[in-house]
Design a protein around this motif. Sequence first.
Motif, PDB file in Angstrom:
ATOM      1  N   TYR A 213      19.173 -19.632 -41.934  1.00 21.19           N
ATOM      2  CA  TYR A 213      18.871 -20.884 -41.243  1.00 21.19           C
ATOM      3  C   TYR A 213      19.994 -21.893 -41.479  1.00 21.19           C
ATOM      4  O   TYR A 213      20.756 -21.799 -42.447  1.00 21.19           O
ATOM      5  CB  TYR A 213      17.547 -21.462 -41.754  1.00 21.19           C
ATOM      6  N   ASN A 214      20.069 -22.870 -40.599  1.00 19.99           N
ATOM      7  CA  ASN A 214      21.087 -23.909 -40.702  1.00 19.99           C
ATOM      8  C   ASN A 214      20.640 -24.976 -41.704  1.00 19.99           C
ATOM      9  O   ASN A 214      20.296 -26.102 -41.352  1.00 19.99           O
ATOM     10  CB  ASN A 214      21.347 -24.528 -39.335  1.00 19.99           C
ATOM     11  N   THR A 215      20.598 -24.580 -42.980  1.00 14.59           N
ATOM     12  CA  THR A 215      20.172 -25.447 -44.082  1.00 14.59           C
ATOM     13  C   THR A 215      21.118 -25.228 -45.254  1.00 14.59           C
ATOM     14  O   THR A 215      21.876 -24.252 -45.273  1.00 14.59           O
ATOM     15  CB  THR A 215      18.730 -25.121 -44.517  1.00 14.59           C
ATOM     16  N   ASN A 220      14.640 -21.897 -44.743  1.00 16.06           N
ATOM     17  CA  ASN A 220      14.157 -23.046 -43.985  1.00 16.06           C
ATOM     18  C   ASN A 220      13.529 -24.104 -44.888  1.00 16.06           C
ATOM     19  O   ASN A 220      13.060 -23.815 -45.985  1.00 16.06           O
ATOM     20  CB  ASN A 220      13.231 -22.631 -42.838  1.00 16.06           C
ATOM     21  N   VAL A 221      13.572 -25.321 -44.406  1.00 14.58           N
ATOM     22  CA  VAL A 221      13.134 -26.488 -45.171  1.00 14.58           C
ATOM     23  C   VAL A 221      11.900 -27.071 -44.519  1.00 14.58           C
ATOM     24  O   VAL A 221      11.845 -27.232 -43.293  1.00 14.58           O
ATOM     25  CB  VAL A 221      14.257 -27.544 -45.240  1.00 14.58           C
ATOM     26  N   ARG A 222      10.907 -27.375 -45.347  1.00 15.79           N
ATOM     27  CA  ARG A 222       9.633 -27.886 -44.851  1.00 15.79           C
ATOM     28  C   ARG A 222       9.096 -28.966 -45.772  1.00 15.79           C
ATOM     29  O   ARG A 222       9.470 -29.071 -46.942  1.00 15.79           O
ATOM     30  CB  ARG A 222       8.579 -26.761 -44.809  1.00 15.79           C
ATOM     31  N   GLY A 258      11.946 -32.811 -48.226  1.00 15.65           N
ATOM     32  CA  GLY A 258      11.806 -31.410 -47.869  1.00 15.65           C
ATOM     33  C   GLY A 258      12.109 -30.504 -49.042  1.00 15.65           C
ATOM     34  O   GLY A 258      12.868 -30.855 -49.944  1.00 15.65           O
ATOM     35  N   LEU A 259      11.485 -29.349 -49.036  1.00 19.56           N
ATOM     36  CA  LEU A 259      11.781 -28.307 -50.008  1.00 19.56           C
ATOM     37  C   LEU A 259      12.137 -27.038 -49.248  1.00 19.56           C
ATOM     38  O   LEU A 259      11.494 -26.693 -48.259  1.00 19.56           O
ATOM     39  CB  LEU A 259      10.578 -28.031 -50.902  1.00 19.56           C
ATOM     40  N   SER A 260      13.154 -26.352 -49.703  1.00 15.41           N
ATOM     41  CA  SER A 260      13.510 -25.088 -49.078  1.00 15.41           C
ATOM     42  C   SER A 260      12.660 -23.966 -49.648  1.00 15.41           C
ATOM     43  O   SER A 260      12.054 -24.099 -50.723  1.00 15.41           O
ATOM     44  CB  SER A 260      14.990 -24.773 -49.308  1.00 15.41           C
ATOM     45  N   VAL A 261      12.622 -22.858 -48.936  1.00 19.02           N
ATOM     46  CA  VAL A 261      11.887 -21.694 -49.436  1.00 19.02           C
ATOM     47  C   VAL A 261      12.465 -21.242 -50.777  1.00 19.02           C
ATOM     48  O   VAL A 261      11.723 -20.844 -51.683  1.00 19.02           O
ATOM     49  CB  VAL A 261      11.937 -20.552 -48.396  1.00 19.02           C
ATOM     50  N   LYS A 262      13.763 -21.322 -50.926  1.00 23.18           N
ATOM     51  CA  LYS A 262      14.372 -20.944 -52.212  1.00 23.18           C
ATOM     52  C   LYS A 262      13.875 -21.849 -53.336  1.00 23.18           C
ATOM     53  O   LYS A 262      13.587 -21.377 -54.447  1.00 23.18           O
ATOM     54  CB  LYS A 262      15.890 -21.013 -52.125  1.00 23.18           C
ATOM     55  N   GLN A 263      13.748 -23.133 -53.062  1.00 21.83           N
ATOM     56  CA  GLN A 263      13.234 -24.045 -54.087  1.00 21.83           C
ATOM     57  C   GLN A 263      11.785 -23.707 -54.454  1.00 21.83           C
ATOM     58  O   GLN A 263      11.388 -23.816 -55.612  1.00 21.83           O
ATOM     59  CB  GLN A 263      13.342 -25.489 -53.605  1.00 21.83           C
ATOM     60  N   ARG A 290      14.303 -26.744 -39.947  1.00 24.23           N
ATOM     61  CA  ARG A 290      13.881 -27.829 -40.845  1.00 24.23           C
ATOM     62  C   ARG A 290      12.862 -28.712 -40.132  1.00 24.23           C
ATOM     63  O   ARG A 290      13.049 -29.053 -38.960  1.00 24.23           O
ATOM     64  CB  ARG A 290      15.101 -28.665 -41.245  1.00 24.23           C
ATOM     65  N   ILE A 291      11.799 -29.037 -40.826  1.00 22.98           N
ATOM     66  CA  ILE A 291      10.890 -30.097 -40.375  1.00 22.98           C
ATOM     67  C   ILE A 291      10.463 -30.887 -41.608  1.00 22.98           C
ATOM     68  O   ILE A 291       9.804 -30.354 -42.497  1.00 22.98           O
ATOM     69  CB  ILE A 291       9.634 -29.551 -39.670  1.00 22.98           C
ATOM     70  N   VAL A 292      10.866 -32.134 -41.640  1.00 26.41           N
ATOM     71  CA  VAL A 292      10.461 -33.038 -42.706  1.00 26.41           C
ATOM     72  C   VAL A 292      10.048 -34.347 -42.058  1.00 26.41           C
ATOM     73  O   VAL A 292      10.742 -34.858 -41.189  1.00 26.41           O
ATOM     74  CB  VAL A 292      11.601 -33.284 -43.721  1.00 26.41           C
TER      75      VAL A 292
END
Length: 325
Positions: A213-215, A220-222, A258-263, A290-292
Amino acid sequence: MSWLVTGGAGYIGSHVVRALSAAGMTPVVLDDLSSGHPSFVPEDVALVEGSILDRELVERTLRDYAVEGVIHVAGFKYAGVSVERPLHTYEQNVEGTRVILEAMQAAAVTNIVFSSSAAVFGTPDVDLVVEDTAKRPASPYGESKLIGEWLLRDQGIATAGTDIALRHTSLRYFNVVGSADLTVYDVSPHNLFPIVFEALLAGNTPRIFGDDYNTPDGTNVRDYVHVGDIAAAHVVAAQRLAAGEPIEPAYNLGSGDGLSVKQIMDAMVRVTGIEFTPTVAPRRPGDPDRIVATGELAARDLDWQMRYTVDEMVESGWNARRNAG
């Protein structure tokens, strides 16, 4: 007088039921149990088994339980799967909402809180989503939720000035996680937390969907928001509607961060004490980068707060899942 919670035997709906009871309100559950569990409904709460598509059943339930408002949580909630099953998604989410509004009008029930979704925004072109950010759904699921909001808006306009004028609000939420009750946990096979929990309990390595993803870190960031906070906001919205207080047509229940899936994966390791490096599967269709969102408007009107840290969100969900055996 009572409040009908559609989908009240599900993960989010059953938390709403508990929050209503804690606030001294009387919940009634309508659920077809396609993804809900009777055990998630407290013993002292009425459970009506059936579909929101059953117009006669919905109206009869509204009348039999002297319902003053509906919290409409039921629906088909899987964005990725909706790409493969658009007709089913529209039937459940669009036709289901239309039937509920029709039954409400017939039974003179005038208050509704609608569970909408961040998916109405698709992939936003702004860093921080607000309520009037452009709506560009990227999946049939997101489209169906946006149409649900339109249905409420149009019915509100059509009934304005009558004795059955519809009062409504839509609560758009993001990635709902954790648990506020050890007996209730997320059972979805498509959501990140239960996917990871099930893998860990089985001794397997968790997987994530996409690292391209472009993050900043490729995942992805949510907004990740605790289910207990989500439930509390529904109750305040219902109370404002019932009291005739001013309310916005829609609120974003976002964290502002936002938090990424990795986080999230890093928090999983910290909380569970199980070391792992997730495997990477292809990204799911319909998932934006990304959606924040800001939750400022909801904080003003609905006492919206982020009361849990990321580790506390993981810990509450992990404990509830392990408690289930």
